[in-house]
Design an enzyme around this catalytic site. Structure first.
Site, PDB file in Angstrom:
ATOM      1  N   HIS A 194      -7.343  -1.230  -4.949  1.00 29.53           N
ATOM      2  CA  HIS A 194      -5.929  -1.170  -5.311  1.00 29.53           C
ATOM      3  C   HIS A 194      -5.505  -2.396  -6.127  1.00 29.53           C
ATOM      4  CE1 HIS A 194      -5.307   2.508  -3.324  1.00 29.53           C
ATOM      5  NE2 HIS A 194      -5.359   2.062  -2.095  1.00 29.53           N
ATOM      6  N   HIS A 211       0.822  -1.208   0.000  1.00 26.42           N
ATOM      7  CA  HIS A 211       0.000   0.000   0.000  1.00 26.42           C
ATOM      8  C   HIS A 211       0.855   1.257   0.000  1.00 26.42           C
ATOM      9  CE1 HIS A 211      -2.857   3.108   1.067  1.00 26.42           C
ATOM     10  NE2 HIS A 211      -3.755   2.324   0.540  1.00 26.42           N
ATOM     11  N   GLU A 218       0.901   4.130  -2.685  1.00 24.81           N
ATOM     12  CA  GLU A 218       0.811   5.477  -2.103  1.00 24.81           C
ATOM     13  C   GLU A 218       2.056   5.886  -1.329  1.00 24.81           C
ATOM     14  OE1 GLU A 218      -2.920   5.930   0.037  1.00 24.81           O
ATOM     15  OE2 GLU A 218      -4.006   4.877  -1.551  1.00 24.81           O
TER      16      GLU A 218
HETATM   17 CO    CO Z   1      -5.240   3.334  -0.451  1.00 23.18          CO
END
Ligand code: CO
Length: 255
Positions: free
Chosen positions: A198, A136, A166
């Site tokens: 995602h 992530h 991210e």
């Molecule tokens: Co996210």
């Protein structure tokens, strides 16, 4: 406590975890909460409400021993906020809460995760195949777990890189390595507890900016493995072993 997800594969994964927890702690009450308010609101609107951490803890206040397991991957912002929620609960009810660490925390956790990961890779990978994990990533200092984990991944037999959606490194940061290593085929795999937007869109989707599309434009053959870590029982057992550790430790969380 999980970040949460609305898709059925993720909810099935949570069902698996639930069964494993009940097998490990027979007779214990098991409660679920999602830490993401966006996902809780979505599920509430669909008539499938899931508790917030505060709501779930409230239901547990009369139990003798209370333990919370974080199904997060790294001790980032969600884990910090969970610790604050627990601290508030402890102060209100004067009851200690045991807290199980997320998937990656101590050195030995990263070693264990990297020992299990190859079991999830496709069989018969060639020298010019690479596995690219999608983590992530976060602006929280715990983002260091992703580049940190690369050090451990380098010790695997399989060519395996980790990048994040991210945080750092991004996919663009690892493209030069793939080129230099003369990789021909990339296997994309989520390094996320469950698959949501995602994994399904940003990783494996057909949109122009998905990792699949970017890598294909770079000339790689791309295969996606759209399965979250919590869909693999050995990985789930690792999280549950952290809950067992929490039970056996004296309560002390530093924040
Ligand atoms: Co996210």
């Amino acid at each position: 406590m999980a970040f949460g997800s609305g898709n059925s594969a993720a909810l099935a994964a949570i069902g698996n975890i639930d069964r494993e927890v009940k097998n490990t702690f027979p007779g214990a009450g098991v409660f679920w909460a999602f830490t993401s308010s966006v996902i809780r609101n979505k599920l509430r609107n669909e008539g499938r409400p899931v508790d917030s951490p505060e709501e779930a803890l409230e239901k547990m206040k009369d139990f003798e021993i209370i333990a919370v397991q974080s199904f997060h991957v790294i001790p980032g912002g969600e884990f910090d906020s969970l610790k604050r929620t627990i601290r508030t609960f402890e102060q209100r009810y004067g009851k200690p809460v045991k807290l199980g660490r997320p998937l990656l925390y101590h050195h030995k956790d990263i070693v264990e995760v990297c020992r299990l990961l190859p079991e999830l890779f496709p069989l018969n990978l060639h020298m010019d195949d690479a596995v690219v994990l999608m983590g992530h990533g976060t602006s929280h200092p715990a983002n260091i777990y992703y580049p940190g984990m690369q050090y451990y991944l380098n010790q695997l037999k399989t060519n395996c890189r980790i990048a994040t959606v991210e945080g750092y490194p991004a996919l663009s940061d690892i493209l030069p390595d793939l080129k230099q290593q003369q990789i021909k085929r990339v296997w994309l795999m989520p390094f996320l507890a469950v698959t949501g937007k995602h994994a399904l869109n940003d990783m494996a989707g057909d949109g122009a900016s998905s990792w699949k599309s970017v890598l294909e434009r770079e000339g790689y053959a791309v295969n996606s493995i759209a399965k979250g870590l919590a869909e693999y029982t050995p990985m789930v057992r690792l999280w549950i072993s952290h809950l067992e550790d929490a039970f056996n430790e004296s309560v002390d969380h530093d924040d």
